[in-house]
Design a protein around this motif. Structure first.
Motif, PDB file in Angstrom:
ATOM      1  N   GLU A 241       0.833  -1.203   0.000  1.00 55.84           N
ATOM      2  CA  GLU A 241       0.000   0.000   0.000  1.00 55.84           C
ATOM      3  C   GLU A 241       0.866   1.252   0.000  1.00 55.84           C
ATOM      4  O   GLU A 241       0.537   2.252  -0.655  1.00 55.84           O
ATOM      5  N   THR A 242       1.989   1.202   0.720  1.00 53.59           N
ATOM      6  CA  THR A 242       2.905   2.346   0.759  1.00 53.59           C
ATOM      7  C   THR A 242       3.457   2.634  -0.631  1.00 53.59           C
ATOM      8  O   THR A 242       3.541   3.801  -1.062  1.00 53.59           O
ATOM      9  N   ILE A 243       3.831   1.594  -1.344  1.00 50.51           N
ATOM     10  CA  ILE A 243       4.365   1.781  -2.700  1.00 50.51           C
ATOM     11  C   ILE A 243       3.309   2.417  -3.601  1.00 50.51           C
ATOM     12  O   ILE A 243       3.603   3.346  -4.375  1.00 50.51           O
ATOM     13  N   LYS A 244       2.073   1.951  -3.501  1.00 50.37           N
ATOM     14  CA  LYS A 244       1.003   2.506  -4.332  1.00 50.37           C
ATOM     15  C   LYS A 244       0.763   3.977  -4.007  1.00 50.37           C
ATOM     16  O   LYS A 244       0.584   4.810  -4.905  1.00 50.37           O
ATOM     17  N   LEU A 245       0.769   4.327  -2.728  1.00 50.84           N
ATOM     18  CA  LEU A 245       0.557   5.716  -2.327  1.00 50.84           C
ATOM     19  C   LEU A 245       1.724   6.590  -2.771  1.00 50.84           C
ATOM     20  O   LEU A 245       1.533   7.734  -3.202  1.00 50.84           O
ATOM     21  N   ALA A 246       2.934   6.047  -2.692  1.00 50.11           N
ATOM     22  CA  ALA A 246       4.108   6.790  -3.154  1.00 50.11           C
ATOM     23  C   ALA A 246       4.042   7.023  -4.664  1.00 50.11           C
ATOM     24  O   ALA A 246       4.407   8.096  -5.165  1.00 50.11           O
ATOM     25  N   GLU A 247       3.573   6.022  -5.397  1.00 51.86           N
ATOM     26  CA  GLU A 247       3.409   6.176  -6.854  1.00 51.86           C
ATOM     27  C   GLU A 247       2.388   7.262  -7.163  1.00 51.86           C
ATOM     28  O   GLU A 247       2.567   8.050  -8.100  1.00 51.86           O
ATOM     29  N   MET A 248       1.313   7.314  -6.382  1.00 52.17           N
ATOM     30  CA  MET A 248       0.306   8.349  -6.573  1.00 52.17           C
ATOM     31  C   MET A 248       0.920   9.732  -6.388  1.00 52.17           C
ATOM     32  O   MET A 248       0.681  10.655  -7.180  1.00 52.17           O
ATOM     33  N   ALA A 249       1.735   9.900  -5.340  1.00 48.47           N
ATOM     34  CA  ALA A 249       2.371  11.188  -5.073  1.00 48.47           C
ATOM     35  C   ALA A 249       3.332  11.564  -6.196  1.00 48.47           C
ATOM     36  O   ALA A 249       3.367  12.721  -6.641  1.00 48.47           O
ATOM     37  N   ASN A 250       4.094  10.599  -6.662  1.00 51.61           N
ATOM     38  CA  ASN A 250       5.055  10.886  -7.734  1.00 51.61           C
ATOM     39  C   ASN A 250       4.336  11.234  -9.033  1.00 51.61           C
ATOM     40  O   ASN A 250       4.713  12.182  -9.733  1.00 51.61           O
ATOM     41  N   ASP A 251       3.278  10.490  -9.346  1.00 48.93           N
ATOM     42  CA  ASP A 251       2.532  10.740 -10.576  1.00 48.93           C
ATOM     43  C   ASP A 251       1.840  12.101 -10.549  1.00 48.93           C
ATOM     44  O   ASP A 251       1.609  12.708 -11.595  1.00 48.93           O
ATOM     45  N   THR A 252       1.480  12.573  -9.348  1.00 46.89           N
ATOM     46  CA  THR A 252       0.814  13.859  -9.219  1.00 46.89           C
ATOM     47  C   THR A 252       1.794  15.015  -9.348  1.00 46.89           C
ATOM     48  O   THR A 252       1.397  16.146  -9.617  1.00 46.89           O
ATOM     49  N   SER A 253       3.078  14.739  -9.167  1.00 44.41           N
ATOM     50  CA  SER A 253       4.094  15.786  -9.201  1.00 44.41           C
ATOM     51  C   SER A 253       4.200  16.420 -10.582  1.00 44.41           C
ATOM     52  O   SER A 253       4.029  15.747 -11.605  1.00 44.41           O
ATOM     53  N   VAL A 254       4.502  17.711 -10.591  1.00 46.82           N
ATOM     54  CA  VAL A 254       4.684  18.418 -11.869  1.00 46.82           C
ATOM     55  C   VAL A 254       5.852  17.823 -12.639  1.00 46.82           C
ATOM     56  O   VAL A 254       5.802  17.642 -13.849  1.00 46.82           O
ATOM     57  N   ASP A 255       6.924  17.516 -11.912  1.00 49.66           N
ATOM     58  CA  ASP A 255       8.118  16.935 -12.536  1.00 49.66           C
ATOM     59  C   ASP A 255       8.465  15.655 -11.781  1.00 49.66           C
ATOM     60  O   ASP A 255       9.299  15.662 -10.877  1.00 49.66           O
ATOM     61  N   PRO A 256       7.819  14.533 -12.110  1.00 49.21           N
ATOM     62  CA  PRO A 256       8.004  13.290 -11.340  1.00 49.21           C
ATOM     63  C   PRO A 256       9.429  12.774 -11.404  1.00 49.21           C
ATOM     64  O   PRO A 256      10.182  13.035 -12.357  1.00 49.21           O
ATOM     65  N   LEU A 257       9.808  12.036 -10.388  1.00 46.53           N
ATOM     66  CA  LEU A 257      11.087  11.339 -10.406  1.00 46.53           C
ATOM     67  C   LEU A 257      11.070  10.263 -11.480  1.00 46.53           C
ATOM     68  O   LEU A 257      10.021   9.700 -11.798  1.00 46.53           O
ATOM     69  N   SER A 258      12.244   9.968 -12.012  1.00 53.74           N
ATOM     70  CA  SER A 258      12.339   8.881 -12.986  1.00 53.74           C
ATOM     71  C   SER A 258      12.041   7.563 -12.285  1.00 53.74           C
ATOM     72  O   SER A 258      12.102   7.466 -11.041  1.00 53.74           O
ATOM     73  N   GLU A 259      11.719   6.556 -13.061  1.00 49.36           N
ATOM     74  CA  GLU A 259      11.420   5.241 -12.489  1.00 49.36           C
ATOM     75  C   GLU A 259      12.590   4.723 -11.672  1.00 49.36           C
ATOM     76  O   GLU A 259      12.407   4.151 -10.595  1.00 49.36           O
ATOM     77  N   ARG A 260      13.800   4.956 -12.163  1.00 46.14           N
ATOM     78  CA  ARG A 260      14.995   4.475 -11.462  1.00 46.14           C
ATOM     79  C   ARG A 260      15.168   5.186 -10.122  1.00 46.14           C
ATOM     80  O   ARG A 260      15.426   4.535  -9.097  1.00 46.14           O
ATOM     81  N   GLU A 261      15.039   6.519 -10.129  1.00 46.16           N
ATOM     82  CA  GLU A 261      15.175   7.278  -8.878  1.00 46.16           C
ATOM     83  C   GLU A 261      14.101   6.873  -7.882  1.00 46.16           C
ATOM     84  O   GLU A 261      14.368   6.706  -6.683  1.00 46.16           O
TER      85      GLU A 261
END
Length: 265
Positions: free
Chosen positions: A226-246
């Motif tokens: 669940e933490t990973i999914k929530l973190a993905e949501m936060a990253n996807d919402t970002s104007v400039d998301p982190l790369s998949e590797r980061e």
């Protein structure tokens, strides 16, 4: 062969909300904003001619059937669902991951709720700030493809009722549960929720924000998946998301630290 810009313009002419993407991540801030106009689309795809295309689920929703979801096969779930006859033929695409996405117009007289985990391996994407990739986008060398070009039809009332009836509340339920379970740390917990909703912030502090988010969720007892999914949501919402590797490197590092704290790693 039509260019990505020409595809994007055709989608926009149909009244759809077009988004430019890098892989599966938005290139622009779009939440609650009007659709891109022709001039904006031309400017973006002139600068980034190979940008992928996504559509916001504003006037339509998508039933997203995954081949595998943590060992759960969405195709089996649909086959076993007693009301699968409600899924009448409509515009359908094959995803880069081998799944299927069925597109239905929203009804004016019955709102459909977003429902992640509606059935095992099956999500319903319906929020106006959610989106789905569309052809001819390519991710990791695999292309999205329309497999049923039937017109996008309006969802039946019974289908909408079934989707809402089986509302799992997977995303909102977990967040609200954590909020009410952590009243002693309300201020810090509130910040975590705001990060999920608003993204990781400016480029200079994204890794730190992600580290704090993942660490904060794990410390409060949120499950690793669940933490990973929530973190993905936060990253996807970002104007400039982190790369998949980061993103992966940071999240895995925090999970290892948490496992060591628990004595499991």
């Amino acid at each position: 062969m039509a260019t990505m810009m020409e595809w994007a313009l055709q989608y926009a002419k149909k009244g759809l909300y077009v988004l430019p993407m890098v892989d599966k991540r938005p290139m622009i801030q779009f939440a609650d904003k009007p659709p891109l106009n022709e001039k904006q689309i031309r400017e973006i795809w002139t600068r980034y001619p190979n940008a992928n295309i996504a559509l916001r689920t504003v006037d339509f929703f998508v039933i997203d059937i995954d081949q595998h979801d943590g060992g759960k096969n969405g195709f089996d779930s649909i086959k076993e669902w007693k009301n699968n006859s409600l899924l009448v033929d409509t515009l359908t695409q094959k995803t880069a991951g081998g799944g299927l996405q069925m597109f239905y117009l929203k009804r004016n007289d019955a709102a459909v709720q977003q429902n992640i985990g509606w059935l095992p391996g099956v999500d319903v994407k319906a929020h106006i700030n959610n989106y789905v990739m569309v052809p001819p986008s390519t991710v990791k060398g695999r292309q999205y493809e329309w497999v049923d070009k039937s017109p996008m039809i309006t969802a039946g009332k019974l289908l909408v009722k079934e989707i809402n009836k089986h509302k799992t509340g997977a995303a909102t339920g977990n967040i609200l549960a954590q909020y009410h379970a952590a009243q002693a740390g309300t201020n810090r917990t509130t910040q975590l929720f705001e990060t999920i909703a608003n993204g990781l912030g400016d480029s200079g502090g994204r890794n730190n924000a992600l580290t704090e988010l993942v660490g904060g969720l794990l410390y409060r007892g949120v499950g690793i998946d669940e933490t990973i999914k929530l973190a993905e949501m936060a990253n996807d919402t970002s104007v400039d998301p982190l790369s998949e590797r980061e993103f992966t490197t940071t999240v895995e590092s925090m999970i290892k630290k948490e496992l060591r704290r628990r004595g499991d790693g």
